[in-house]
Design an enzyme around this catalytic site. Structure first.
Site, PDB file in Angstrom:
ATOM      1  N   ASP B 367       1.170  -1.024   0.178  1.00  9.40           N
ATOM      2  CA  ASP B 367      -0.193   0.371  -0.345  1.00  9.40           C
ATOM      3  C   ASP B 367       1.158   1.280   0.117  1.00  9.40           C
ATOM      4  O   ASP B 367       2.008   1.634   0.596  1.00  9.40           O
ATOM      5  CB  ASP B 367      -0.727   0.362   1.142  1.00  9.40           C
ATOM      6  CG  ASP B 367      -1.819  -0.982   1.354  1.00  9.40           C
ATOM      7  OD1 ASP B 367      -2.519  -1.167   0.527  1.00  9.40           O
ATOM      8  OD2 ASP B 367      -1.938  -1.777   2.298  1.00  9.40           O
ATOM      9  N   TYR B 437       6.983  -8.864   7.635  1.00  7.06           N
ATOM     10  CA  TYR B 437       6.257  -7.299   8.504  1.00  7.06           C
ATOM     11  C   TYR B 437       7.000  -7.289   9.613  1.00  7.06           C
ATOM     12  O   TYR B 437       7.116  -7.924  10.428  1.00  7.06           O
ATOM     13  CB  TYR B 437       4.877  -7.691   8.137  1.00  7.06           C
ATOM     14  CG  TYR B 437       4.526  -7.624   6.300  1.00  7.06           C
ATOM     15  CD1 TYR B 437       4.271  -6.641   5.687  1.00  7.06           C
ATOM     16  CD2 TYR B 437       3.900  -9.100   6.075  1.00  7.06           C
ATOM     17  CE1 TYR B 437       3.385  -6.913   4.489  1.00  7.06           C
ATOM     18  CE2 TYR B 437       3.479  -9.220   4.711  1.00  7.06           C
ATOM     19  CZ  TYR B 437       3.012  -8.380   3.528  1.00  7.06           C
ATOM     20  OH  TYR B 437       3.039  -8.545   2.783  1.00  7.06           O
ATOM     21  N   TYR B 510      -3.916 -10.301   4.043  1.00  4.78           N
ATOM     22  CA  TYR B 510      -3.783  -8.624   3.945  1.00  4.78           C
ATOM     23  C   TYR B 510      -3.509  -8.902   6.108  1.00  4.78           C
ATOM     24  O   TYR B 510      -4.750  -9.104   6.069  1.00  4.78           O
ATOM     25  CB  TYR B 510      -5.365  -8.586   3.818  1.00  4.78           C
ATOM     26  CG  TYR B 510      -5.721  -8.754   2.853  1.00  4.78           C
ATOM     27  CD1 TYR B 510      -5.163  -7.827   1.612  1.00  4.78           C
ATOM     28  CD2 TYR B 510      -6.302  -9.608   2.181  1.00  4.78           C
ATOM     29  CE1 TYR B 510      -6.273  -7.225   0.437  1.00  4.78           C
ATOM     30  CE2 TYR B 510      -6.593  -9.696   0.709  1.00  4.78           C
ATOM     31  CZ  TYR B 510      -6.828  -8.138   0.150  1.00  4.78           C
ATOM     32  OH  TYR B 510      -6.657  -8.239  -1.141  1.00  4.78           O
TER      33      TYR B 510
END
Lengths: 197, 549
Positions: B367, B437, B510
């Site tokens: 994103d 992440y 996600y």
């Protein structure tokens, strides 16, 4: 020769170590820079609208609108069902001509989605006192209902504004513009219900 | 110019080639305005590798003039030495310039190049090679080999076939044809390539081979008889030899009439169907000059274009900003973010290669508000029609230029030049890759030591994720299973409710939704596992695990 090699290895290791230090510095924020209470995902991702007394007194609905146009519909804090003694006991999507939870919408084009009017019934919510009809509030395609509510109606008592949402509706942009001005903002709604809440 | 001995050798080769064609057929075809190049190729005779480049068209007519008026063929006939081969002008006076070929529309005669009429007595091939070489040089391409691609009007393969069927129907009963049926036509494209390649190699100073640098010669009919598709050479390249598929149908529609001369014996259609289309009545389709050929035919026009197959640059990019998208992102004419990774990287590579256009491909994306740190993310930049292919040193320079920009929004690592295989490599690796992440998470109660144990105890945790609401408008509503390979909490000193969550997940998970739960639509989530409300403040990708770049 071997001395040079080990020096090179040491240098490489040092550079890797430096990279990791640098990365770590980027990843971990300073606690003093963080807000005491962050905005929730719902608050930051949606604009909240309220439809108080929708079709009947004390039938307060919320409509959380995502910038992509999708609307999450649910029970606002002032809804009579949430204020009854003992709270919500059951949710039934088997209303109108069909069971709202039985229709599976598929594909990017949302095949099978039913097009509902603002006053179309979504479900019935029952308490020990009464049964309440929950409506769409916005005209559009019904993409999803929150099936969890059938087995866990209590979600409405604990998190009506999050996990206890009722349905996701996709209005046409033009239909949304027509209806949007009829709704209250969060501030207007809390002012309206300030005494009762 | 060409040495005399070379010209003589060419002449001998040419006489030999012509001698394979029965003389009366050759004469007939010449009278029907078929050029010698076309006659030779229709008889399947290959011109020498260099072509008859030293021969001027007037020499052709000399040879034709020498054709005897009777006899079985050119074989065995004594061909006199060409008396005036060094004196084109006198030849020209004796032999009027041949007219535009009715089969190749002058393409092989090379009588017109870019509006410049070339007199027939001039050596057209060298002239054409010069024009092409100039056009190539003007484009500024750097190359060490080239290949030639030719595109011709669709009428030409039709002409070839109708001429063949004419020969078959008229001379079908003759023994030479029955012994050795025609059919191995050398296509005009092939013939032209053979003619022009040698001189072009000399002019450009490099060899012709199956390379990535292509010179496109596009011939168009000046006044098309049939509708000529207006395809650009680039589009043509994708469909190969489409024309040939239509020839059978086109033959019958291209202003041809079946020849009904009673004196002509009919060709046994069974014999010729392998190579020659016939009409539905078993008659060979005849080649009839009055019906299909206009005397005042204009030669085809030629356009020359150069094209290099796409070159690819691969590497990994890092994105340090939460206000830079991967590619330029517009909503209602309003730009999202200050710039994009694509614009920064392609903006440095494209001008350096002097290409026409660039395309950016990456192994997935993050994103706009997510940084790409650590390993970086594999990407490819495709440069179309690069004039200059950079050296290894050049590429180092491009990398430095990107990395030393003042804004420090984007960096690249391991930049290198790749072939088109890089494309499939990236697609293959994309599906099964793992991603790591780091997320800054807040929970609605103070973090406890057992929370650290709880999260780190999960190995390959399976979660169910409904299509997030934020993308549900454009993606199919589905519930997908995703794997969280591992998780680790890192405390932030001075804060009891914030922590950094390090996690490694299957591609396509996600992460934001896995943290906050997306109204309970991702389950379990960090919130549901820890039994409280969880919110995500910021997210960074720290590793894209792919064996690529």
């Amino acid at each position: 020769m071997s001395g040079q090699t080990s020096a090179a290895v040491a240098a490489a290791a040092k550079s890797v170590h430096q990279d990791e230090e640098e990365l770590h510095g980027l990843l971990v924020p300073d606690a003093t820079d963080l807000p005491l209470f962050p905005l929730s995902a719902v608050e930051s991702n949606f604009v909240a609208y309220f439809a108080p007394d929708f079709t009947k007194p004390s039938h307060d609905h919320y409509i959380y609108r995502h910038p992509n146009g999708l609307c999450v519909v649910g029970l606002a804090p002032g809804h009579a069902a949430l204020r009854d003694e003992g709270g919500v006991k059951g949710v039934d999507f088997n209303v109108g001509k069909s069971d709202r939870s039985a229709i599976k919408v598929t594909g990017k084009r949302k095949k099978n989605a039913q097009h509902f009017e603002a006053n179309t019934m979504l479900c019935k919510v029952s308490t020990s006192v009464d049964t309440y009809v929950i409506r769409c509030c916005v005209k559009g395609s019904l993409l999803e209902v929150n099936e969890k509510l059938v087995k866990q109606p209590g979600l409405l008592n604990t998190a009506a504004d999050r996990e206890g949402f009722i349905a996701i509706i996709m209005p046409k942009p033009a239909d949304w513009l027509k209806v949007k001005s009829k709704f209250l903002s969060r501030e207007e709604y809390s002012n309206l219900r300030v005494e009762s809440l | 110019m060409v040495a005399g001995s070379e010209a003589e050798e060419d002449l001998r080769a040419f006489r030999e080639a012509v001698s394979l064609v029965p003389w009366h057929v050759a004469k007939d075809l010449i009278s029907r305005e078929v050029c010698l190049h076309c006659i030779i190729r229709l008889f399947g005779i290959r011109e020498p590798a260099k072509g008859f480049t030293s021969l001027s068209p007037s020499m052709f007519s000399d040879i034709v003039a020498e054709l005897p008026s009777t006899g079985e063929g050119l074989n065995g006939i004594e061909l006199g030495e060409n008396k005036d081969k060094n004196d084109d002008e006198t030849n020209e006076e004796r032999h009027p310039a041949p007219s535009i070929c009715s089969v190749c529309f002058g393409i092989l005669q090379i009588c017109k190049v870019n509006d410049a009429e070339i007199p027939f007595e001039k050596n057209g091939v060298n002239f054409l090679a010069n024009v092409i070489a100039d056009a190539v040089k003007e484009e500024g391409h750097e190359f060490d080999s080239f290949c030639v691609e030719v595109s011709t009007p669709p009428a030409i393969p039709e002409n070839d076939l109708s001429l063949l069927s004419y020969i078959n129907s008229k001379y079908g009963s003759e023994s030479w044809l029955q012994k050795k049926p025609l059919g191995n036509i050398i296509s005009l494209k092939e013939a032209l390539k053979a003619l022009v390649t040698g001189p072009l190699e000399t002019k450009l100073g490099v060899n012709c081979s199956q390379g990535t640098f292509r010179i496109w010669l596009t011939y168009k009919e000046a006044s098309p008889l049939t509708s000529c598709d207006d395809k650009t050479p680039v589009a043509k390249r994708q469909k190969t030899d489409c024309n040939n598929k239509n020839t059978l149908v086109a033959c019958t529609t291209y202003g041809l009439v079946a020849e009904n001369e009673a004196t002509e014996p009919c060709v046994d259609s069974g014999k010729i169907t392998m190579t020659i289309p016939t009409d539905g009545f078993g008659n060979g389709i005849a080649y009839h000059e009055s019906s299909c050929l206009s005397k005042s035919r204009e030669p085809c026009s030629l356009s020359i274009e150069c094209y290099r197959d796409a070159v690819y640059f691969g590497g990994r990019y890092l994105k340090y900003s939460r206000n830079v998208s991967q590619t330029c992102w517009m909503i209602d004419e309003e730009r999202m973010g200050v710039t994009s990774v694509e614009e920064i990287i392609s903006g440095c590579i494209l001008p350096f290669c002097r290409g026409d256009k660039s395309k950016f491909h990456a192994a997935g994306r993050e994103d706009i508000d997510v940084r790409m740190l650590g390993s970086g993310r594999p990407f490819l930049v495709e440069i179309q029609n690069a004039r200059h292919v950079p050296s290894i040193m050049d590429i180092k320079g491009i990398e430095e230029k990107i990395n030393e920009s003042k804004s420090k929004l984007v960096r690249v690592k391991h930049l290198k030049l790749l072939g088109s295989e890089a494309w499939s490599l990236m697609r293959e690796g994309e599906a099964e890759k793992q991603k790591q992440y780091a997320a800054v998470v807040w929970i609605s109660r103070p973090l406890e030591d057992r929370d650290l144990c709880t999260l780190s105890s999960f190995k390959d945790l399976s979660i169910m994720q409904k299509t997030p609401i934020r993308v549900l408008h454009r993606r199919s509503p589905l519930e997908r299973e995703k794997i969280i390979h591992w998780m680790k909490i890192e405390r932030i000193s001075g804060s009891s409710q914030y922590f950094v969550l390090h996690l490694c997940t299957q591609a396509g998970t996600y992460i934001k939704e896995f943290v906050h739960g997306d109204l309970g639509r991702t389950n379990p989530s960090i919130g549901s596992i820890l039994g409280c409300r969880a919110e995500i403040l910021q997210l960074d990708v720290t590793d894209v695990k792919m064996d690529l770049f």
